[in-house]
Design an enzyme around this catalytic site. Structure first.
Site, PDB file in Angstrom:
ATOM      1  CG  HIS A  62      -2.520  -0.836   1.246  1.00  0.00           C
ATOM      2  ND1 HIS A  62      -2.865  -0.853  -0.008  1.00  0.00           N
ATOM      3  CD2 HIS A  62      -2.684  -1.941   2.007  1.00  0.00           C
ATOM      4  CE1 HIS A  62      -3.857  -2.318   0.274  1.00  0.00           C
ATOM      5  NE2 HIS A  62      -3.314  -2.580   1.619  1.00  0.00           N
ATOM      6  CD  GLU A  90      -4.813  -8.838   4.139  1.00  0.00           C
ATOM      7  OE1 GLU A  90      -4.288  -7.226   5.341  1.00  0.00           O
ATOM      8  OE2 GLU A  90      -3.771  -9.085   3.501  1.00  0.00           O
ATOM      9  CG  ASP A 106      -7.979  -5.089   3.148  1.00  0.00           C
ATOM     10  OD1 ASP A 106      -8.960  -4.643   3.152  1.00  0.00           O
ATOM     11  OD2 ASP A 106      -7.146  -4.895   3.384  1.00  0.00           O
TER      12      ASP A 106
END
Length: 260
Positions: A44, A142, A168
């Site tokens: 990310h 996740e 998530d």
């Protein structure tokens, strides 16, 4: 052993910072503050593995362990960050034992795996047995699919640990992001992941986001707890300084103050 393995051997919980951008001083500030490890986010964050290699090289003589989060079990980027000196890789969005096994294989040389030999730092040496032993591999659970495959994932040989992504996980389970720390179903899933992984002899890691949540996670048994990113730490510190200035309060004894 690696610095990360040493830290885990010395303490029930270790505390981490997180880096999402190409900062020079961020990791060193986490080290100076007493954090045990710093994670670099190639999933990310605004980083690629070349950026991470430069940051890792800068930390060679800084007393802090390192981990790199990568978006998949692709062996090439995993090999590159390990060749650059990362103590561990954290592989995102793993949903099956097959994906977890692929992540492990990417950290092992033939015949046990598919890692190609090519250390980028002379200090790493050329002993492939030692290089394998120092490379920790975590997979992230996740999603609801990952949760359903928890037992099979935890049974994968060579896996170091499970790293949980609460945001998530909550979204995948059909809840709002704000429910990640409060909804009973999400909290139960987090406890199940921690208990199952620990029972399998694996290290459990997790993103916290605040010190208060980190304390709660430590009480739940999680061992590798990431407290904040460099951007979160900067925002919190900047807000505190601004609040002190506008409220007219003073910084006792010039705490942490300096001019340059």
């Amino acid at each position: 052993m690696s610095r990360l393995q040493d830290a885990l051997a010395a303490s029930d919980q270790i505390w981490g910072g997180w880096v999402v951008g190409p900062t020079i001083i961020g990791p060193e500030e986490f080290a100076q503050a007493g954090y045990d490890y710093v994670g670099f986010d190639v999933q990310h964050g605004y980083l690629d593995d070349a950026d991470v290699a430069l940051l890792l090289r800068r930390l060679e003589h800084v007393p802090i362990a390192t981990a790199v989060r990568l978006p998949s079990a692709d062996p090439a980027p995993i090999g590159r960050v390990l060749d650059a000196g990362a103590d561990a890789v954290i592989i995102a969005m793993v949903e099956s034992a097959e994906q977890a096994a692929a992540a492990v294989a990417a950290t092992r040389y033939a015949p046990a795996g598919v890692r190609s030999f090519g250390p980028l730092r002379a200090s790493l040496g050329h002993d492939t047995v030692a290089l394998e032993a120092e490379a920790s591999v975590y997979v992230m659970i996740e999603t609801a699919r990952g949760l359903a495959a928890l037992d099979e994932i935890c049974a994968v040989p060579g896996l170091t640990g499970i790293y949980l992504g609460p945001a998530d996980l909550a979204i995948s389970m059909g809840h709002r992001l704000s429910d990640a720390w409060t909804h009973p179903d999400v909290r139960a899933a987090m406890a199940e992941i921690q208990d199952t992984a620990a029972a399998a002899g694996l290290v459990t890691g997790i993103h916290a986001g605040t010190g208060q949540i980190g304390k709660t996670l430590a009480d739940m048994g999680f061992r590798m707890i990431t407290l904040a990113s460099e951007s979160q730490a900067l925002r919190r510190g900047a807000a505190a300084h601004l609040s002190e200035a506008t409220a007219g309060t003073t910084d006792p004894a010039g705490q942490d103050g300096y001019l340059q």
